[in-house]
Scaffold this motif. Structure first.
Motif, mmCIF file in Angstrom:
data_model
loop_
_atom_site.group_PDB
_atom_site.id
_atom_site.type_symbol
_atom_site.label_atom_id
_atom_site.label_comp_id
_atom_site.label_asym_id
_atom_site.label_seq_id
_atom_site.Cartn_x
_atom_site.Cartn_y
_atom_site.Cartn_z
ATOM 1 N N LEU A 35 15.708 19.423 21.546
ATOM 2 C CA LEU A 35 15.626 20.296 22.720
ATOM 3 C C LEU A 35 16.905 21.067 21.925
ATOM 4 O O LEU A 35 17.349 21.416 21.265
ATOM 5 N N GLU A 36 16.732 22.280 23.346
ATOM 6 C CA GLU A 36 18.096 23.523 22.230
ATOM 7 C C GLU A 36 19.385 23.531 23.454
ATOM 8 O O GLU A 36 18.324 24.089 25.264
ATOM 9 N N LEU A 37 20.364 23.684 23.644
ATOM 10 C CA LEU A 37 21.123 23.965 24.757
ATOM 11 C C LEU A 37 21.965 25.505 24.417
ATOM 12 O O LEU A 37 22.360 25.319 23.695
ATOM 13 N N ASN A 38 22.038 26.067 25.704
ATOM 14 C CA ASN A 38 23.213 27.446 25.249
ATOM 15 C C ASN A 38 23.621 27.247 26.820
ATOM 16 O O ASN A 38 22.727 27.042 27.719
ATOM 17 N N SER A 39 24.480 28.246 26.170
ATOM 18 C CA SER A 39 25.462 28.746 27.430
ATOM 19 C C SER A 39 26.116 30.299 26.433
ATOM 20 O O SER A 39 26.835 29.526 25.435
ATOM 21 N N GLU A 40 26.436 31.052 27.396
ATOM 22 C CA GLU A 40 26.692 32.730 27.355
ATOM 23 C C GLU A 40 27.177 32.657 28.649
ATOM 24 O O GLU A 40 27.171 33.121 29.413
ATOM 25 N N ALA A 41 28.466 33.388 27.962
ATOM 26 C CA ALA A 41 29.954 33.984 28.974
ATOM 27 C C ALA A 41 29.888 35.424 29.157
ATOM 28 O O ALA A 41 30.778 35.569 27.617
ATOM 29 N N GLU A 42 30.423 35.746 29.787
ATOM 30 C CA GLU A 42 30.556 37.455 29.505
ATOM 31 C C GLU A 42 31.582 37.951 30.496
ATOM 32 O O GLU A 42 31.552 37.550 32.250
ATOM 33 N N ILE A 43 32.780 37.872 30.687
ATOM 34 C CA ILE A 43 34.443 38.771 30.983
ATOM 35 C C ILE A 43 34.246 39.948 31.075
ATOM 36 O O ILE A 43 34.700 40.107 30.064
ATOM 37 N N ASN A 44 33.987 39.789 32.588
ATOM 38 C CA ASN A 44 35.190 41.610 32.583
ATOM 39 C C ASN A 44 36.562 42.144 33.903
ATOM 40 O O ASN A 44 36.131 41.066 34.174
ATOM 41 N N LEU A 45 37.474 42.501 32.633
ATOM 42 C CA LEU A 45 38.708 42.454 33.215
ATOM 43 C C LEU A 45 38.903 44.238 33.634
ATOM 44 O O LEU A 45 38.863 44.603 32.992
ATOM 45 N N ARG A 46 38.837 44.384 34.681
ATOM 46 C CA ARG A 46 39.773 45.589 34.847
ATOM 47 C C ARG A 46 40.781 45.809 35.809
ATOM 48 O O ARG A 46 41.104 45.798 35.966
ATOM 49 N N GLU A 47 41.614 46.608 34.964
ATOM 50 C CA GLU A 47 42.699 46.832 35.899
ATOM 51 C C GLU A 47 43.617 47.795 37.295
ATOM 52 O O GLU A 47 41.688 48.602 37.004
ATOM 53 N N LYS A 48 43.017 47.029 38.469
ATOM 54 C CA LYS A 48 43.469 48.093 39.533
ATOM 55 C C LYS A 48 44.134 49.379 39.137
ATOM 56 O O LYS A 48 44.980 49.813 39.078
ATOM 57 N N THR A 49 43.362 50.632 39.481
ATOM 58 C CA THR A 49 44.012 51.999 39.786
ATOM 59 C C THR A 49 44.904 52.315 41.128
ATOM 60 O O THR A 49 44.236 51.879 42.020
ATOM 61 N N ALA A 50 45.755 53.290 41.397
ATOM 62 C CA ALA A 50 46.022 54.082 42.392
ATOM 63 C C ALA A 50 44.630 54.257 43.449
ATOM 64 O O ALA A 50 45.093 54.040 44.131
ATOM 65 N N LEU A 51 43.955 54.707 43.074
ATOM 66 C CA LEU A 51 42.593 54.630 43.165
ATOM 67 C C LEU A 51 41.637 54.198 43.770
ATOM 68 O O LEU A 51 41.397 54.235 44.505
ATOM 69 N N PHE A 52 41.684 53.376 42.807
ATOM 70 C CA PHE A 52 40.669 51.791 43.089
ATOM 71 C C PHE A 52 41.188 50.792 42.949
ATOM 72 O O PHE A 52 41.696 50.274 42.138
ATOM 73 N N ASP A 53 41.443 50.021 44.418
ATOM 74 C CA ASP A 53 42.618 49.308 43.996
ATOM 75 C C ASP A 53 42.079 47.522 44.135
ATOM 76 O O ASP A 53 42.639 46.503 44.776
#
Length: 533
Positions: free
Chosen positions: A438-456
């Motif tokens: 048996l093979e157990l796998n888990s992968e995570a991708e975390i994306n964090l983006r700062e808010k801007t004055a135009l895209f808040d």
């Protein structure tokens, strides 16, 4: 097909061909806002098309070595052909707002689009190498390139009978573009005990011919170009070296860039060609350093490059009072791009732990024109990431790779506005090899983006994928796997661009949380006839 005529002569023939039939339907929803958030315009577009694309290319390479070591002759003959035909429809509804936010104008586009692009090319090259001594070699070369391209773009509006038969002359054009280049040059290479040096260059003579088939007009021009090149590589030891390189080369404008026609697939962002467009000339410099220690599995690298372009192909954009943009390709000077990267990897063998560090930085200057005014755009970005990984054969594999980047962007036309923001992309995961295969796998991708004055708005996301697999059959050739993708249902389609005087954030639909049951059978055999493990 590779045929060896004798111990000194060989012929290699390669042929590639493809035919692709495709249908597509794309819906766009867009809006433009002022700095205060007031709507300027809005657009809904539907593009449907179906088409056929064909490509063919071949290469004939003749190589001959002589009894004198280092003396060689080679000859290339490379013909190619491409054709791309599409037939589709553009339907758009546009709204324009006044200062109070009310709609004061509406317009629509309903057209049939028939486009055809075809081209043939022929490239030949002859090269001769002569040893001047045991360490010095001279290479002479000559090449000829011929390219013929034709583009037919037709837009049809509806007639009184409801059929698409009224040709729109503003968005239609038939154009032919032909150019041929003769290039000859020489280079010398010196092989030292620790250093290898080469320098040389080519002289190119290019002739261009543009024909507007509708207007029956022809425009001709020619260039004489130099293509210098030089490089040096120094070996400090078996796994430690540094290299310096320089290259100069041209880039011709494409047929789409010079064809004097407006492209209105996006009626609020219209692009048109420029028959007076000149070719670019780019100067590129680079340096690479690498130091690897086999016994300790330690690696250190440093790389940098810088390039600047003469007559760079850019855009001149006119933005009207309702936010619609018409862009035209133009040549500019002063564009450059540079980058610096470095990395370090090491292994702590006692703990079987791998460590890594990567850093990078990029700077660029890009010129364009907005409403007739020159606009200089400066962009700088930097990033750093670290990595940790640990594994034990047939037991487990674990890794973590956090990273962060920062972006600075400013425009000379709006010095009061600077777009600065940080973002982070981190990855991590594990695989455990359990009993009963048996093979157990888990992968995570975390994306964090700062808010801007135009895209808040909050655009952070965590994408988590996992699976459980069972291997069986001889040599583990079979596998049944149950996978869950995007377990947290946070997969966001997002692309943010902050360059030039234009800042955009594009969102697109993605496939979010779903599960998949799969079966894989690896039936490849190695040379001995056994299934690889």
């Amino acid at each position: 097909y590779d045929f060896k005529i004798d111990s000194f002569t060989s012929i290699k023939i390669s042929i590639n061909g493809s035919r692709t039939e495709a249908k597509s339907s794309t819906f766009y929803l867009a809006e433009s806002l002022t700095e205060e958030g007031r709507p300027v315009n809005g657009s809904e577009r539907l593009l449907n098309s179906e088409g056929i694309k064909q490509n063919f290319s071949s290469t004939i390479l003749l190589r001959k070595r002589f009894k004198k070591v280092g003396r060689t002759i080679s000859f290339n003959f490379d013909p190619s052909y491409m054709e791309n035909k599409t037939d589709g429809f553009l339907r758009s509804e546009n709204e324009f707002y006044n200062a109070s936010g009310a709609v004061f104008r509406r317009d629509s586009v309903d057209q049939q689009k028939q486009n055809s692009l075809s081209g043939t090319a022929l490239v030949t090259k002859f090269a001769y190498t002569e040893p001047l001594s045991k360490k010095i070699f001279l290479e002479l070369n000559y090449s000829y390139r011929l390219s013929n391209n034709e583009a037919f773009r037709n837009s049809f509006n509806k007639g009184t009978n409801g059929k698409y038969e009224v040709r729109d002359s503003v968005f239609s054009n038939d154009y032919k573009f032909r150019f041929n280049t003769n290039s000859a040059g020489a280079s010398i290479k010196i092989n030292g005990k620790k250093a290898v040096f080469s320098a040389g260059g080519n002289v190119g003579f290019s002739d261009f011919k543009q024909t507007d088939l509708r207007k029956d007009s022809t425009y001709k021009y020619s260039y004489v170009n130099l293509f210098p090149k030089a490089s040096i590589r120094y070996n400090f030891g078996p796994q430690r070296r540094i290299s310096l390189n320089y290259n100069g080369n041209t880039r011709q404008p494409t047929l789409e860039q010079i064809q004097p026609i407006r492209e209105n697939s996006d009626p609020l962002n219209i692009q048109e060609g420029n028959k007076d467009l000149k070719q670019e000339f780019r100067h590129s410099f680079s340096m690479n350093f690498n130091d690897y220690k086999v016994l300790t599995s330690r690696n250190l690298y440093l790389s940098t490059n810088f390039s600047f372009t003469q007559n760079a192909i850019s855009n001149s954009t006119v933005v009207d009072s309702v936010g619609a943009r018409i862009s035209r390709f133009v040549n500019v000077s002063g564009n450059y791009n540079g980058g610096l990267w470095g990395g370090y990897w090491a292994q702590i063998k006692k703990w079987n732990l791998n460590l890594g560090l990567n850093v990078g930085m990029n700077v660029s200057k890009y010129k364009n024109f907005v409403n007739g005014l020159e606009n200089v755009n400066d962009n700088t970005s930097g990033n750093v990431s670290v990595s940790f990984s640990k594994n034990k054969e047939n037991k487990y594999e674990i890794y973590v790779r956090p990273g962060i980047s920062y972006n600075w962007s400013k425009s000379s036309l709006r010095k009061d506005i600077k777009t600065n923001y940080w973002s982070s992309q981190s990855e991590g995961g594990f695989t455990f090899y359990l009993p009963w295969k048996l093979e157990l796998n888990s992968e995570a991708e975390i994306n964090l983006r700062e808010k801007t004055a135009l895209f808040d708005r909050n655009v952070n996301s965590v994408k988590l994928n996992s699976y459980l697999a069972k291997k069986f059959m001889k040599g583990n050739a079979g596998e049944v796997r149950f996978s869950i993708f995007d377990m947290l249902n946070q997969n966001i389609g997002l692309e943010r661009n902050a360059n030039s005087n234009f800042i955009s954030e594009n969102r697109y639909n993605t496939v979010q949380r779903y599960w998949l049951l799969s079966f894989t059978w690896s039936f490849n055999h190695n040379a001995a006839g056994s299934i690889p493990k």
